[in-house]
Motif scaffolding. Sequence first.
Motif, PDB file in Angstrom:
ATOM      1  N   ASP A 111       1.842  50.634  33.014  1.00 33.74           N
ATOM      2  CA  ASP A 111       1.017  51.226  34.042  1.00 33.74           C
ATOM      3  C   ASP A 111       1.080  50.121  35.209  1.00 33.74           C
ATOM      4  O   ASP A 111       0.685  50.519  36.541  1.00 33.74           O
ATOM      5  N   TYR A 112       1.275  48.729  35.014  1.00 33.99           N
ATOM      6  CA  TYR A 112       1.488  47.835  35.863  1.00 33.99           C
ATOM      7  C   TYR A 112       2.883  47.165  35.843  1.00 33.99           C
ATOM      8  O   TYR A 112       2.861  45.835  35.920  1.00 33.99           O
ATOM      9  N   PRO A 113       4.179  47.674  36.252  1.00 33.06           N
ATOM     10  CA  PRO A 113       5.170  47.259  35.672  1.00 33.06           C
ATOM     11  C   PRO A 113       5.482  46.277  37.194  1.00 33.06           C
ATOM     12  O   PRO A 113       6.177  45.196  36.801  1.00 33.06           O
ATOM     13  N   GLU A 114       4.975  46.351  38.081  1.00 39.65           N
ATOM     14  CA  GLU A 114       5.086  45.315  39.236  1.00 39.65           C
ATOM     15  C   GLU A 114       4.791  43.879  39.010  1.00 39.65           C
ATOM     16  O   GLU A 114       5.313  43.155  39.635  1.00 39.65           O
ATOM     17  N   ARG A 115       3.719  43.943  38.191  1.00 37.99           N
ATOM     18  CA  ARG A 115       2.974  42.580  37.519  1.00 37.99           C
ATOM     19  C   ARG A 115       4.251  41.867  36.639  1.00 37.99           C
ATOM     20  O   ARG A 115       4.238  40.833  36.726  1.00 37.99           O
ATOM     21  N   TRP A 116       4.964  42.463  35.832  1.00 40.44           N
ATOM     22  CA  TRP A 116       5.876  41.991  34.761  1.00 40.44           C
ATOM     23  C   TRP A 116       7.243  42.122  35.151  1.00 40.44           C
ATOM     24  O   TRP A 116       7.980  41.380  34.566  1.00 40.44           O
ATOM     25  N   ALA A 117       7.678  43.056  35.733  1.00 46.03           N
ATOM     26  CA  ALA A 117       8.997  43.192  36.226  1.00 46.03           C
ATOM     27  C   ALA A 117       9.271  43.815  37.506  1.00 46.03           C
ATOM     28  O   ALA A 117       9.649  44.995  37.633  1.00 46.03           O
ATOM     29  N   SER A 119      11.614  43.786  39.419  1.00 46.44           N
ATOM     30  CA  SER A 119      12.827  44.220  40.087  1.00 46.44           C
ATOM     31  C   SER A 119      13.326  45.275  39.082  1.00 46.44           C
ATOM     32  O   SER A 119      14.603  45.718  39.187  1.00 46.44           O
ATOM     33  N   ALA A 120      12.477  45.651  37.997  1.00 46.43           N
ATOM     34  CA  ALA A 120      12.866  46.776  36.983  1.00 46.43           C
ATOM     35  C   ALA A 120      11.557  47.756  36.725  1.00 46.43           C
ATOM     36  O   ALA A 120      11.350  47.812  35.672  1.00 46.43           O
ATOM     37  N   GLN A 121      10.854  47.882  37.554  1.00 51.88           N
ATOM     38  CA  GLN A 121       9.662  48.680  37.368  1.00 51.88           C
ATOM     39  C   GLN A 121       9.835  50.081  36.739  1.00 51.88           C
ATOM     40  O   GLN A 121       9.163  50.465  35.706  1.00 51.88           O
ATOM     41  N   ASP A 122      11.006  50.768  37.184  1.00 53.57           N
ATOM     42  CA  ASP A 122      11.127  51.996  36.596  1.00 53.57           C
ATOM     43  C   ASP A 122      11.598  52.032  34.997  1.00 53.57           C
ATOM     44  O   ASP A 122      11.287  52.682  34.161  1.00 53.57           O
ATOM     45  N   GLU A 123      12.456  50.893  34.811  1.00 49.58           N
ATOM     46  CA  GLU A 123      13.037  50.761  33.523  1.00 49.58           C
ATOM     47  C   GLU A 123      12.089  50.231  32.700  1.00 49.58           C
ATOM     48  O   GLU A 123      11.919  50.789  31.421  1.00 49.58           O
ATOM     49  N   LEU A 124      10.953  49.696  33.011  1.00 46.49           N
ATOM     50  CA  LEU A 124       9.940  49.047  32.163  1.00 46.49           C
ATOM     51  C   LEU A 124       8.990  50.168  31.855  1.00 46.49           C
ATOM     52  O   LEU A 124       8.442  50.274  30.793  1.00 46.49           O
ATOM     53  N   THR A 125       8.434  50.930  32.961  1.00 46.69           N
ATOM     54  CA  THR A 125       7.606  52.210  32.491  1.00 46.69           C
ATOM     55  C   THR A 125       8.274  53.076  31.832  1.00 46.69           C
ATOM     56  O   THR A 125       7.785  53.822  30.815  1.00 46.69           O
ATOM     57  N   GLY A 126       9.587  53.400  31.997  1.00 41.21           N
ATOM     58  CA  GLY A 126      10.375  54.407  30.923  1.00 41.21           C
ATOM     59  C   GLY A 126      10.511  54.033  29.620  1.00 41.21           C
ATOM     60  O   GLY A 126       9.968  54.647  28.624  1.00 41.21           O
ATOM     61  N   ALA A 127      10.757  52.530  29.445  1.00 41.44           N
ATOM     62  CA  ALA A 127      10.800  52.085  28.000  1.00 41.44           C
ATOM     63  C   ALA A 127       9.525  52.068  27.447  1.00 41.44           C
ATOM     64  O   ALA A 127       9.223  52.387  26.104  1.00 41.44           O
ATOM     65  N   THR A 128       8.523  51.929  28.001  1.00 38.51           N
ATOM     66  CA  THR A 128       7.110  51.632  27.344  1.00 38.51           C
ATOM     67  C   THR A 128       6.495  52.964  27.172  1.00 38.51           C
ATOM     68  O   THR A 128       6.098  53.450  26.131  1.00 38.51           O
ATOM     69  N   ASN A 129       7.121  54.104  28.000  1.00 33.79           N
ATOM     70  CA  ASN A 129       6.735  55.585  27.594  1.00 33.79           C
ATOM     71  C   ASN A 129       7.550  56.016  26.289  1.00 33.79           C
ATOM     72  O   ASN A 129       6.716  56.569  25.527  1.00 33.79           O
ATOM     73  N   VAL A 130       8.626  55.690  26.365  1.00 31.50           N
ATOM     74  CA  VAL A 130       9.404  56.100  25.223  1.00 31.50           C
ATOM     75  C   VAL A 130       8.774  55.443  23.729  1.00 31.50           C
ATOM     76  O   VAL A 130       8.529  56.000  22.869  1.00 31.50           O
ATOM     77  N   HIS A 131       8.687  54.111  23.834  1.00 31.48           N
ATOM     78  CA  HIS A 131       8.113  53.426  22.760  1.00 31.48           C
ATOM     79  C   HIS A 131       6.625  54.022  22.264  1.00 31.48           C
ATOM     80  O   HIS A 131       6.425  54.006  20.951  1.00 31.48           O
ATOM     81  N   ARG A 132       5.719  54.396  23.307  1.00 29.95           N
ATOM     82  CA  ARG A 132       4.520  54.850  23.099  1.00 29.95           C
ATOM     83  C   ARG A 132       4.610  56.068  22.108  1.00 29.95           C
ATOM     84  O   ARG A 132       3.764  56.345  21.333  1.00 29.95           O
ATOM     85  N   GLU A 133       5.701  56.957  22.544  1.00 32.67           N
ATOM     86  CA  GLU A 133       5.803  58.111  21.965  1.00 32.67           C
ATOM     87  C   GLU A 133       6.185  57.922  20.250  1.00 32.67           C
ATOM     88  O   GLU A 133       5.866  58.594  19.369  1.00 32.67           O
ATOM     89  N   ARG A 134       7.032  56.815  20.069  1.00 34.30           N
ATOM     90  CA  ARG A 134       7.396  56.538  19.047  1.00 34.30           C
ATOM     91  C   ARG A 134       6.409  56.111  18.056  1.00 34.30           C
ATOM     92  O   ARG A 134       6.190  56.384  16.894  1.00 34.30           O
ATOM     93  N   LEU A 135       5.034  55.122  18.778  1.00 34.68           N
ATOM     94  CA  LEU A 135       4.313  54.888  17.985  1.00 34.68           C
ATOM     95  C   LEU A 135       3.464  56.087  17.393  1.00 34.68           C
ATOM     96  O   LEU A 135       2.882  56.062  16.491  1.00 34.68           O
ATOM     97  N   TYR A 136       3.157  56.966  18.484  1.00 34.27           N
ATOM     98  CA  TYR A 136       2.064  58.151  18.110  1.00 34.27           C
ATOM     99  C   TYR A 136       2.847  58.936  17.057  1.00 34.27           C
ATOM    100  O   TYR A 136       2.014  59.237  16.213  1.00 34.27           O
ATOM    101  N   ARG A 137       4.233  58.802  16.940  1.00 32.07           N
ATOM    102  CA  ARG A 137       4.677  59.703  15.956  1.00 32.07           C
ATOM    103  C   ARG A 137       4.550  59.112  14.627  1.00 32.07           C
ATOM    104  O   ARG A 137       4.257  59.639  13.524  1.00 32.07           O
ATOM    105  N   TRP A 138       4.290  57.590  14.526  1.00 30.13           N
ATOM    106  CA  TRP A 138       4.167  56.893  13.483  1.00 30.13           C
ATOM    107  C   TRP A 138       2.656  57.204  12.988  1.00 30.13           C
ATOM    108  O   TRP A 138       2.250  57.600  11.829  1.00 30.13           O
TER     109      TRP A 138
END
Length: 205
Positions: A111-117, A119-138
């Motif tokens: 939700d706040y990629p600008e705080r952590w990355a 120069s790579a905000q879109d990549e961080l948001t995309g990666a966390t979205n994908v990982h969250r879906e993987r978690l919910y499937r578990w």
Amino acid sequence: MKLYGVPAWGSAIVEAMLALVGQSYHFVDVEGFDRPGEAQDRLARVNPLRQVPALVLDDGDVLTETAAIALWLADRHAGLAPSPGRVEHRRFLRLLIWIVANVYPTFTYGDYPERWAPSAQDELTGATNVHRERLYRWLEEQIVGPYVLGEQASVLDCYAAVMIDWRPGREWFAGNTPRLFAAARLMRRDPRLAAVMARNRLTVD
């Protein structure tokens, strides 16, 4: 008690818990707390970390972290968690901590990629979205039904009832995690939560 929060955020999970046990409280809306301003200042006076929810108890003590509040309430009220010593109680503890240790960080960073990355905000948001879906499937594989742990609702169902409106959204949950989605909807229909659901704009159907 005073509960500092934002409608439909994590504070809604605590509102659901309080409603289940019939605990009255005053809700302090601090929407906009995540940027400088009056709401942030109001929240910082009770929680210098400027995070919601923050529950101010009658004696002035402050409880933060939904899991901590859940465990505190479960110690004081029967029916929020399985009884200690049972297999279900171990599963309850595992899933409660798993949610806040695994799912919550995907929002913290995504939700706040600008705080952590910056120069790579879109990549961080995309990666966390994908990982969250993987978690919910578990998590879907852990659902016993009709509630998360079986025949009896617990605070885990309060989490589910609120979180199905968070990303990736209700349509995704319905199609990819039907047992979790069904448990969440069942919890939303509990008459004790009607006012909380309405106040947080969380529709039952």
